[in-house]
Design a protein around this motif. Structure first.
Motif, PDB file in Angstrom:
ATOM      1  N   CYS A 144     -32.986  57.303  40.681  1.00 27.51           N
ATOM      2  CA  CYS A 144     -32.108  57.509  39.522  1.00 27.51           C
ATOM      3  C   CYS A 144     -31.311  58.803  39.596  1.00 27.51           C
ATOM      4  CB  CYS A 144     -32.939  57.515  38.247  1.00 27.51           C
ATOM      5  SG  CYS A 144     -31.951  57.895  36.805  1.00 27.51           S
ATOM      6  N   PRO A 145     -29.977  58.716  39.585  1.00 29.28           N
ATOM      7  CA  PRO A 145     -29.168  59.933  39.654  1.00 29.28           C
ATOM      8  C   PRO A 145     -29.264  60.763  38.380  1.00 29.28           C
ATOM      9  CG  PRO A 145     -27.772  57.951  39.706  1.00 29.28           C
ATOM     10  CD  PRO A 145     -29.174  57.497  39.550  1.00 29.28           C
ATOM     11  N   SER A 146     -29.686  60.135  37.302  1.00 31.31           N
ATOM     12  CA  SER A 146     -29.767  60.844  36.038  1.00 31.31           C
ATOM     13  C   SER A 146     -31.116  61.531  35.862  1.00 31.31           C
ATOM     14  CB  SER A 146     -29.592  59.853  34.886  1.00 31.31           C
ATOM     15  OG  SER A 146     -28.527  60.233  34.091  1.00 31.31           O
ATOM     16  N   GLY A 147     -32.039  61.269  36.780  1.00 29.80           N
ATOM     17  CA  GLY A 147     -33.359  61.883  36.668  1.00 29.80           C
ATOM     18  C   GLY A 147     -34.170  61.358  35.496  1.00 29.80           C
TER      19      GLY A 147
ATOM     20  N   TYR B  92     -34.361  49.140  28.664  1.00 29.34           N
ATOM     21  CA  TYR B  92     -33.599  48.444  27.617  1.00 29.34           C
ATOM     22  C   TYR B  92     -34.545  47.923  26.543  1.00 29.34           C
ATOM     23  CZ  TYR B  92     -29.131  46.460  26.213  1.00 29.34           C
ATOM     24  OH  TYR B  92     -27.952  46.212  25.562  1.00 29.34           O
TER      25      TYR B  92
ATOM     26  N   ARG C  18     -34.147  49.246  34.687  1.00 33.09           N
ATOM     27  CA  ARG C  18     -33.107  49.256  33.648  1.00 33.09           C
ATOM     28  C   ARG C  18     -33.487  48.304  32.511  1.00 33.09           C
ATOM     29  NH1 ARG C  18     -27.099  47.492  35.411  1.00 33.09           N
ATOM     30  NH2 ARG C  18     -28.225  45.555  35.790  1.00 33.09           N
TER      31      ARG C  18
ATOM     32  N   GLY D  22     -23.803  57.993  37.629  1.00 31.63           N
ATOM     33  CA  GLY D  22     -25.194  57.810  37.239  1.00 31.63           C
ATOM     34  C   GLY D  22     -25.797  59.084  36.676  1.00 31.63           C
ATOM     35  N   ALA D  23     -25.349  60.226  37.195  1.00 31.57           N
ATOM     36  CA  ALA D  23     -25.939  61.496  36.782  1.00 31.57           C
ATOM     37  C   ALA D  23     -25.480  61.944  35.400  1.00 31.57           C
ATOM     38  CB  ALA D  23     -25.603  62.575  37.808  1.00 31.57           C
TER      39      ALA D  23
ATOM     40  N   TRP E  19     -27.810  52.460  22.714  1.00 33.42           N
ATOM     41  CA  TRP E  19     -27.089  51.705  23.725  1.00 33.42           C
ATOM     42  C   TRP E  19     -25.678  51.343  23.391  1.00 33.42           C
ATOM     43  CZ3 TRP E  19     -28.672  51.672  28.296  1.00 33.42           C
ATOM     44  CH2 TRP E  19     -30.003  51.920  28.498  1.00 33.42           C
TER      45      TRP E  19
ATOM     46  N   GLY F 225     -26.040  60.872  32.630  1.00 35.29           N
ATOM     47  CA  GLY F 225     -27.114  60.826  31.634  1.00 35.29           C
ATOM     48  C   GLY F 225     -27.660  62.209  31.323  1.00 35.29           C
TER      49      GLY F 225
ATOM     50  N   HIS G  35     -29.436  67.473  38.232  1.00 30.91           N
ATOM     51  CA  HIS G  35     -30.627  66.801  38.761  1.00 30.91           C
ATOM     52  C   HIS G  35     -30.599  66.636  40.278  1.00 30.91           C
ATOM     53  CE1 HIS G  35     -33.964  64.134  39.267  1.00 30.91           C
ATOM     54  NE2 HIS G  35     -33.191  63.180  39.740  1.00 30.91           N
ATOM     55  N   LEU G  36     -29.421  66.355  40.826  1.00 29.83           N
ATOM     56  CA  LEU G  36     -29.376  66.009  42.250  1.00 29.83           C
ATOM     57  C   LEU G  36     -29.347  67.228  43.171  1.00 29.83           C
ATOM     58  CD1 LEU G  36     -26.814  63.078  42.019  1.00 29.83           C
ATOM     59  CD2 LEU G  36     -29.265  62.874  42.311  1.00 29.83           C
TER      60      LEU G  36
ATOM     61  N   GLN H 275     -32.543  58.271  26.439  1.00 25.98           N
ATOM     62  CA  GLN H 275     -31.082  58.262  26.367  1.00 25.98           C
ATOM     63  C   GLN H 275     -30.434  58.672  27.685  1.00 25.98           C
ATOM     64  OE1 GLN H 275     -28.975  59.373  22.988  1.00 25.98           O
ATOM     65  NE2 GLN H 275     -29.951  57.556  22.169  1.00 25.98           N
ATOM     66  N   GLU H 276     -31.223  59.286  28.566  1.00 25.62           N
ATOM     67  CA  GLU H 276     -30.625  59.713  29.831  1.00 25.62           C
ATOM     68  C   GLU H 276     -30.287  58.539  30.729  1.00 25.62           C
ATOM     69  OE1 GLU H 276     -33.156  62.674  31.555  1.00 25.62           O
ATOM     70  OE2 GLU H 276     -32.442  64.219  30.183  1.00 25.62           O
ATOM     71  N   CYS H 277     -30.820  57.360  30.423  1.00 25.71           N
ATOM     72  CA  CYS H 277     -30.472  56.193  31.227  1.00 25.71           C
ATOM     73  C   CYS H 277     -29.074  55.731  30.837  1.00 25.71           C
ATOM     74  CB  CYS H 277     -31.464  55.060  31.020  1.00 25.71           C
ATOM     75  SG  CYS H 277     -30.900  53.542  31.817  1.00 25.71           S
ATOM     76  N   ILE H 278     -28.208  55.636  31.845  1.00 30.68           N
ATOM     77  CA  ILE H 278     -26.805  55.368  31.598  1.00 30.68           C
ATOM     78  C   ILE H 278     -26.469  53.904  31.923  1.00 30.68           C
ATOM     79  CG2 ILE H 278     -25.723  55.990  33.812  1.00 30.68           C
ATOM     80  CD1 ILE H 278     -24.974  57.987  30.760  1.00 30.68           C
ATOM     81  N   HIS H 279     -27.515  53.135  32.242  1.00 33.05           N
ATOM     82  CA  HIS H 279     -27.389  51.692  32.478  1.00 33.05           C
ATOM     83  C   HIS H 279     -26.558  51.373  33.710  1.00 33.05           C
ATOM     84  CE1 HIS H 279     -27.091  47.415  31.027  1.00 33.05           C
ATOM     85  NE2 HIS H 279     -28.325  47.733  30.713  1.00 33.05           N
ATOM     86  N   CYS H 280     -26.626  52.244  34.721  1.00 33.70           N
ATOM     87  CA  CYS H 280     -25.789  52.028  35.909  1.00 33.70           C
ATOM     88  C   CYS H 280     -26.383  50.989  36.858  1.00 33.70           C
ATOM     89  CB  CYS H 280     -25.596  53.349  36.655  1.00 33.70           C
ATOM     90  SG  CYS H 280     -27.106  54.004  37.380  1.00 33.70           S
ATOM     91  N   GLY H 281     -27.701  50.827  36.829  1.00 32.95           N
ATOM     92  CA  GLY H 281     -28.326  49.803  37.675  1.00 32.95           C
ATOM     93  C   GLY H 281     -28.628  50.258  39.098  1.00 32.95           C
TER      94      GLY H 281
ATOM     95  N   ALA I 234     -22.850  47.250  33.262  1.00 27.29           N
ATOM     96  CA  ALA I 234     -22.885  48.707  33.172  1.00 27.29           C
ATOM     97  C   ALA I 234     -21.881  49.253  32.148  1.00 27.29           C
ATOM     98  CB  ALA I 234     -22.658  49.341  34.540  1.00 27.29           C
TER      99      ALA I 234
ATOM    100  N   GLU J 260     -23.128  59.430  43.208  1.00 29.10           N
ATOM    101  CA  GLU J 260     -24.042  59.275  42.076  1.00 29.10           C
ATOM    102  C   GLU J 260     -23.580  60.062  40.851  1.00 29.10           C
ATOM    103  OE1 GLU J 260     -28.119  59.568  43.424  1.00 29.10           O
ATOM    104  OE2 GLU J 260     -27.823  57.884  44.785  1.00 29.10           O
TER     105      GLU J 260
END
Ligand SMILES: Cc1cc2nc3c(=O)[nH]c(=O)nc-3n(C[C@H](O)[C@H](O)[C@H](O)COP(=O)(O)OP(=O)(O)OC[C@H]3O[C@@H](n4cnc5c(N)ncnc54)[C@H](O)[C@@H]3O)c2cc1C
Ligand code: SF4
Ligand code: SF4
Lengths: 441, 479
Positions: free
Chosen positions: A86-89, A53, A49, B328-329, B478, B331, B264-265, A23-29, B34, B325
């Protein structure tokens, strides 16, 4: 449509923690351009991504264990470049390994697949004796050339066709091998700084015994006793990447006990793939203090050399080099500044920039065998950038990358050398008085 | 008897099977960009490698009366690359070559799939860069930037994408290849380049772009200012501009957004700050010190607690990395978020930012804020749980109220992400029916059958927002 059937995805096998990770993937690409398979074919299904998915869709029951899920899961290099981006780690490596594990019983069992998982992974690489025999045969084969009928037949019998076609990827196998019959100790030269153990792995002993020898010499020269415990075995990285979690566990336990000696300041590893795997043992055995103690000592050799008071070689070597970053160092362990600084500080050496030096070379364990086409595409792109860089020498820090890069430059008929960073340092120390020139393997 | 081929079969004949995706299992990954709130699965995806192939594809699609649209990196935040009416997605990721760099004329000619940052990297050794710098720069494409007229933190001084596009090669829905603009600043006749930039992929498919390259400034200074209140931060922004200083960038980040970044960053934002401003000035080295001092004074007089200049390149890069970022972070702190890009006149920034939080509270949703403060362009980050139907509905309501508020304050519904499917229903808040009809007439000149990227920008007849909750519920994480 070609589908293996409508097995539904074994949802329960994803733990709650792993679902949360997903769930930590935010689909930013933002990870897309760092993924070598996406760069190669431009397809969302082969991007991080896209793969995440699929995992989500499978967990939600939208797609079953179909050919496409397996195909795109298998085409991943598990290079973990997406994790660095990945910025979300998002911990992609862990998720894709779990997915591989789940799809693995449903993979079409081709002869190659069976051969790899049963013969190679479960038998050959775990036995020092078998590896020795095999290396001997390959040595003969490489020296004797293809005319030698008997060997040719033997090779035919031992290896599936696809593998035979890949024989060119193998570097020249040296005659000398690294013995593991008893625990060996190599004493420090000069003033003693400490005592470390060396993890020697499985195939490394046979294909790159000289990398071990270089590692030992430069550690000795920097004041460290080096011990090679006898009972150690393969780190299990290949097993874990191909989804064989059971075997991975067994190997991990064996290594943890082999290195259970508190006189060791560190466990030195010169193959990035192995150091990454050893440091990951806590995923296999969470919250185990013995495992934590083991992991705390594991050091990639490049990391270790930059932590100690490193002895700069005295005589300069005038070479232009590039450093190709092993995925398992930069992405899996976040080690990138250390090796570059080491190289840059060597007298005479000019470190040139290399485009996409942080992209996988396409070796990725058995990927060269299982996904040959993609592996070659990725490799050729890499070699093109190397050509453009203007370097005379390629430095890396992982034997798998060495094999692959070496093959890549031979494919394009270039005359360049690929060296492990420890081989470079070792060669620069050679002329210093009292440097331990021979290591009795 | 002559066999008739389906569109997919014909596309396969044209491109080969490996460049046509039609397996339903694989197509699901193309159902959204996105913006994951809106989804629809295409019937096929094709990967052309040349303008001619794009032309042949659009021709076939038109003959089959099948809708189609361009998609690049899919980082769009307004559903622009979502196949709202199904049909064929023309995926441009393989058209990613830089065709020409001309330092004398300071231009580059690129294929549309070139990643924004890759162009900058290609010219950086000669001290140039491509000025539009959306936070998604390391992944979004120049084609996508042109289509959305993307902006970024440095838009404040350097303008948006349209200020950096000179010409392009486009393919019409029926396959004609048309070149517009050129290599010079202004071409005679109508400014079609300007019209195409920001047209969200509804007028033609861009297959080549000629862009301006910008010389790197001689010197750059980046300041991080820490505030105890969002209001003080936003008042400082207005005050700085009122002094006649135009920084290169002026970004505001609030506490919730900082907490996501630092999880995270770890780029070094103070996690206890209620808001920070990231202010950058650039130009001739000698003039910067004085300007920076003045900016620091203004911030301190607005109760800033710390106003610290980045000391090294690394520090500066880290500060920017954190800002770029942030989205993106998210998440790390939420399973899903929704953001819009409403705009208000700069002086109304304190008001709108306070309103976002108030509106969030009203619906029980957490909201973080990042904004291109100098432009009055807000990005309220609405955090929600995609498995909770109520929260999903509320997230949409929150965004809608914020957009309404922006318009009330004299602003607009979008600053840079485009209208897409996301805000098409809000267009009526800004433009009368007649205005919209006029705009549609322009679209119809280029896209008469409306097969190219349909159901974007303008409100559709169907139910507003078209968010089918029953359908999305299956999609767990999703939506
Ligand atoms: C983390 C994050 C941060 C972002 N920050 C910013 C920001 O600071 N500023 C900003 O402006 N945006 C921002 N965005 C939004 C997005 O990155 C931009 O809109 C970007 O321009 C989209 O580029 P893309 O290549 O991903 O295009 P896509 O998302 O693939 O497509 C976007 C639209 O462009 C059309 N299109 C794409 N290529 C072509 C072409 N060659 N011809 C015709 N039409 C085409 C598509 O049909 C679609 O309508 C951000 C997004 C994310 C995820
Ligand atoms: S893996 Fe990370 S970088 Fe990639 S899309 Fe997901 S959140 Fe973004
Ligand atoms: S691990 Fe490597 S190949 Fe796999 S998705 Fe991530 S970047 Fe791509």
């Amino acid at each position: 449509m070609s589908q293996t059937g409508s097995y539904s995805f074994p949802i329960d096998l994803f733990s709650n923690d792993e679902r949360k990770l997903l769930q930590e993937c935010i689909h930013c690409g933002l990870c897309l351009p760092t993924c070598p398979t996406y760069v190669a074919n431009g397809m969302e299904m082969d991007s991080p991504r896209g793969r995440l998915y699929f995992m989500n869709a499978a967990l939600g029951g939208r797609i079953g264990l179909t050919d496409s899920l397996i195909k795109h899961t298998d085409l991943c290099l598990i290079c973990r470049a997406c994790e660095s981006a990945c910025p979300s780690g998002v911990r992609f490596g862990q998720l894709i390994e779990k997915t591989r594990d789940l799809v693995s019983p449903h993979r079409k069992q081709t002869r190659i697949n069976k051969w790899i998982s049963n013969t190679i992974l479960r038998r050959v690489i775990l036995s020092h004796r078998t590896l020795s025999v095999l290396a001997g045969i390959i040595w003969l084969y490489q020296r004797a050339g293809i005319q030698w009928l008997t060997i040719n037949t033997l090779i035919k019998y031992l290896f599936p066709k696809k593998i035979r076609a890949l024989q060119n990827t193998l570097p020249q196998i040296p005659l000398k091998r690294f013995g593991k019959n008893k625990t060996q100790i190599f004493p420090a030269t000069g003033e003693k700084q400490g005592r470390v153990s060396l993890f020697t792995g499985c195939v490394m002993d046979h294909i790159f015994p000289n990398v071990h020898a270089s590692t030992i010499r430069i550690l000795n020269w920097n004041g460290f006793d080096v011990v090679i415990p006898k009972e150690q075995t393969c780190c299990g990285a290949i097993h874990s990447h191909s989804g064989d979690l059971e075997m991975t566990k067994q190997l991990a336990l064996k290594n943890i006990s082999a290195f259970n000696d508190n006189t060791f300041d560190a466990i030195i590893v010169n193959a990035a793939g192995c150091s990454a795997q050893l440091k990951d043992y806590h995923h296999i055995f969470p919250n185990d203090p013995e495992v934590e103690r083991f992991i705390k000592k594991v050091r990639d050799v490049t990391e270790f050399l930059s932590e100690i008071d490193f002895r700069i070689p005295e005589s300069p070597l005038n070479q232009k080099v590039v450093y190709d970053e092993p995925c398992h160092l930069i992405h899996a362990q976040g080690i990138t500044k250390e090796p570059k600084k080491l190289i840059d500080n060597l007298p005479g050496i000019t470190l040139l920039p290399l485009m996409e030096s942080d992209h996988c070379c396409g070796n990725a364990g058995i990927y060269t065998v299982t996904q040959t086409e993609m592996s070659i595409e990725i490799l050729d792109r890499k070699v093109n950038f190397i050509k453009q860089s203007g370097a005379d020498l390629i430095i890396t820090a992982n034997p798998g990358c060495q094999i692959q890069l070496d093959w890549g430059i031979r494919r394009q008929n270039l005359s360049m050398n690929v060296l492990h960073i420890v081989e470079l340092i070792d060669s620069m120390y050679q002329n210093e008085p009292n440097y331990p020139t021979t290591i009795n393997l | 008897m002559k066999k008739t081929f389906s569109l997919i079969e014909q596309l396969q004949q044209l491109l080969g099977k490996d460049r046509v995706i039609s397996n339903p299992d694989e197509l699901i990954v193309f159902e959204c960009d996105a913006l994951t709130l809106h989804k629809n699965i295409p019937e096929g995806v094709v990967l052309p490698e040349s303008t001619e192939e794009v032309s042949a594809i659009t021709k076939l699609c038109s003959e089959h009366k099948t809708p189609f649209l361009a998609r690049a990196s899919g980082t769009g935040l307004s559903g622009g690359a979502t196949p709202a009416k199904g049909g064929v997605i023309i995926q441009l990721s393989r058209m990613n070559q830089i065709l020409e760099i001309d330092y004398e004329d300071e231009i580059a000619v690129v294929q549309p799939g070139v990643i924004n940052l890759h162009l900058t990297e290609a010219v950086s050794s000669r001290n140039y860069h491509f000025a539009p710098d959306p936070s998604s720069e390391k992944a979004c494409t120049i084609g996508g930037n042109v289509a959305e007229n993307a902006g970024g933190p440095h838009t404040l001084k350097y303008g948006v994408t349209t200020n950096h596009v000179l010409g392009m090669k486009t393919v019409s829905p029926t396959g004609e290849i048309v070149e517009i603009g050129g290599r010079c600043e202004d071409s005679p006749g109508y400014d079609l380049t300007g019209l195409f930039t920001g047209s969200e992929g509804t007028l033609g498919i861009i297959t080549e772009v000629t862009v301006k390259l910008t010389r790197n400034p001689e010197s750059i200074k980046t300041l991080l200012v820490v505030f105890n209140s969002v209001e003080d931060a936003s008042i400082s922004v207005s005050n700085i501009i009122a002094e006649g200083i135009i920084p290169a960038a002026m970004e505001l980040i609030d506490q919730l957004a900082i907490s996501a970044v630092e999880q995270h960053l770890n780029v070094g934002y103070p996690t206890d700050a209620t808001a920070v401003l990231l202010i950058e000035i650039d130009g001739v080295a000698t003039s910067l010190d004085k300007e920076m001092k003045r900016i620091q004074q203004i911030c301190l007089s607005n109760r800033a607690m710390i106003a610290q200049i980045a000391r090294t390149d690394k520090e500066r890069e880290d500060l920017w990395r954190g800002r770029k970022e942030t989205v993106g972070a998210l998440g790390k702190i939420t399973p899903a978020y929704y953001t819009n890009d409403g705009v208000v006149p700069r002086s109304k920034l304190p008001e709108i930012l306070a309103d976002t939080i108030r509106i969030g509270n009203k619906y029980g949703l957490r909201i973080g804020n990042i904004c291109h403060a100098g432009d009055g362009n807000i990005h309220p980050l609405i955090l929600y749980n995609p498995d909770d139907k109520n929260e999903v509905e509320n997230a949409i309501k929150v965004s809608e109220e914020i957009i309404k508020k922006c318009i009330e304050l004299g602003g607009s519904i979008t600053g840079e992400h485009g209208v897409g499917t996301e805000k098409s229903e809000y267009l009526g808040m800004m433009f009368s029916e007649e205005d919209q009809e006029q705009m549609k007439k322009i679209r119809d000149v280029f896209n008469p059958d409306y097969l190219l990227n349909p159901d974007k920008i303008f409100p559709t007849q169907s139910k507003r927002n078209k968010i089918n909750l029953k359908k999305t519920k299956k999609l767990k994480g999703w939506l």
